[in-house]
Structure formats: C-alpha cells, structure tokens
Design a protein around this motif. Structure first.
Motif, PDB file in Angstrom:
ATOM      1  N   TYR A 178       0.844  -1.189   0.000  1.00  0.00           N
ATOM      2  CA  TYR A 178       0.000   0.000   0.000  1.00  0.00           C
ATOM      3  C   TYR A 178       0.882   1.242   0.000  1.00  0.00           C
ATOM      4  O   TYR A 178       1.940   1.246   0.621  1.00  0.00           O
ATOM      5  CB  TYR A 178      -0.891   0.065   1.252  1.00  0.00           C
ATOM      6  N   THR A 179       0.395   2.289  -0.629  1.00  0.00           N
ATOM      7  CA  THR A 179       1.066   3.578  -0.505  1.00  0.00           C
ATOM      8  C   THR A 179       0.632   4.217   0.806  1.00  0.00           C
ATOM      9  O   THR A 179      -0.381   3.822   1.409  1.00  0.00           O
ATOM     10  CB  THR A 179       0.706   4.517  -1.665  1.00  0.00           C
ATOM     11  N   GLU A 200      -0.676   7.060   1.109  1.00  0.00           N
ATOM     12  CA  GLU A 200      -1.979   7.681   0.857  1.00  0.00           C
ATOM     13  C   GLU A 200      -3.121   6.676   0.994  1.00  0.00           C
ATOM     14  O   GLU A 200      -4.130   6.961   1.646  1.00  0.00           O
ATOM     15  CB  GLU A 200      -1.997   8.295  -0.541  1.00  0.00           C
ATOM     16  N   VAL A 201      -2.972   5.491   0.430  1.00  0.00           N
ATOM     17  CA  VAL A 201      -4.025   4.472   0.509  1.00  0.00           C
ATOM     18  C   VAL A 201      -4.209   4.003   1.951  1.00  0.00           C
ATOM     19  O   VAL A 201      -5.342   3.837   2.419  1.00  0.00           O
ATOM     20  CB  VAL A 201      -3.722   3.293  -0.439  1.00  0.00           C
ATOM     21  N   LEU A 202      -3.105   3.794   2.669  1.00  0.00           N
ATOM     22  CA  LEU A 202      -3.216   3.402   4.079  1.00  0.00           C
ATOM     23  C   LEU A 202      -3.963   4.467   4.889  1.00  0.00           C
ATOM     24  O   LEU A 202      -4.804   4.140   5.724  1.00  0.00           O
ATOM     25  CB  LEU A 202      -1.831   3.201   4.682  1.00  0.00           C
ATOM     26  N   THR A 203      -3.635   5.721   4.634  1.00  0.00           N
ATOM     27  CA  THR A 203      -4.301   6.818   5.352  1.00  0.00           C
ATOM     28  C   THR A 203      -5.794   6.817   5.075  1.00  0.00           C
ATOM     29  O   THR A 203      -6.604   6.926   6.008  1.00  0.00           O
ATOM     30  CB  THR A 203      -3.679   8.171   4.949  1.00  0.00           C
ATOM     31  N   ILE A 204      -6.175   6.666   3.832  1.00  0.00           N
ATOM     32  CA  ILE A 204      -7.601   6.632   3.458  1.00  0.00           C
ATOM     33  C   ILE A 204      -8.302   5.470   4.160  1.00  0.00           C
ATOM     34  O   ILE A 204      -9.403   5.632   4.693  1.00  0.00           O
ATOM     35  CB  ILE A 204      -7.755   6.552   1.931  1.00  0.00           C
ATOM     36  N   ASN A 205      -7.665   4.304   4.180  1.00  0.00           N
ATOM     37  CA  ASN A 205      -8.265   3.143   4.843  1.00  0.00           C
ATOM     38  C   ASN A 205      -8.424   3.370   6.348  1.00  0.00           C
ATOM     39  O   ASN A 205      -9.447   3.003   6.931  1.00  0.00           O
ATOM     40  CB  ASN A 205      -7.443   1.887   4.579  1.00  0.00           C
ATOM     41  N   ASP A 224      -1.340  11.619   6.380  1.00  0.00           N
ATOM     42  CA  ASP A 224      -0.222  10.890   5.772  1.00  0.00           C
ATOM     43  C   ASP A 224       1.038  10.947   6.630  1.00  0.00           C
ATOM     44  O   ASP A 224       1.759   9.957   6.758  1.00  0.00           O
ATOM     45  CB  ASP A 224       0.097  11.468   4.394  1.00  0.00           C
ATOM     46  N   SER A 254       6.341   9.868  -2.595  1.00  0.00           N
ATOM     47  CA  SER A 254       5.253   8.897  -2.502  1.00  0.00           C
ATOM     48  C   SER A 254       5.909   7.562  -2.167  1.00  0.00           C
ATOM     49  O   SER A 254       6.835   7.124  -2.854  1.00  0.00           O
ATOM     50  CB  SER A 254       4.487   8.814  -3.821  1.00  0.00           C
TER      51      SER A 254
END
Length: 86
Positions: free
Chosen positions: A32-33, A35-40, A52, A75
């Motif tokens: 995961y990036t 950004e994706v971890l933060t969104i999750n 982030d 990133s």
C-alpha cells in the motif's frame, strides 16, 4: 469535568501491528502507498485524526521501510505480511 483525549497515533500502530508485520518486495503479501493506508484508516478512525505524516511516522516506528514509488517523488510504498499468531 474531565476531558477524554484519545491517542490516535497509538491506535494506528495498534491496528497495524496486531495483524501485520514488515515485509520486503519478495516476502510481501500486501503493498500500500502511504496515501491508501491513510484513506483506509480514516474509514475506521475520525477523518481529521489521521494524516499521511502520522501514518508515515507510525510505520517507521514499527520498523517498516518505505520504498519510493518510481516517478512519484515523496510517494512511498509499504510492504506487509500477515502476522502469524498461533
């Protein structure tokens, strides 16, 4: 009247460390990036409590090593594998 303050940094670390451990490009089961971890994480914790920068710091404290995403400066990709607890 007492004020309740939740330490979301510790909650982020707990959520990650209970199920996963650091992996590398070869042993990874998930990637995961930041950004994706933060969104999750924002889906299960208050949206404004996680960003982030916090996720990056928590992962570094948990001994995860970021890999830079090619062509996307600042990133980062993180590699995970399931923690096997018997």
């Amino acid at each position: 009247m007492s004020t309740l303050f939740l330490d979301y940094r510790e909650e982020v670390k707990r959520l990650i460390s209970e199920l996963y451990e650091p992996a590398n490009d070869i042993t990874k089961e998930f990637e995961y990036t930041t950004e994706v971890l933060t969104i999750n994480l924002q889906k299960i914790l208050p949206y404004n409590a996680v960003d982030d920068h916090m996720v990056y710091e928590c992962l570094r404290e948990l001994n995860y090593s970021p890999s830079e995403v090619p062509g996307q400066p600042l990133s980062f990709m993180w590699y995970f594998k399931r923690k096997h607890t018997f």
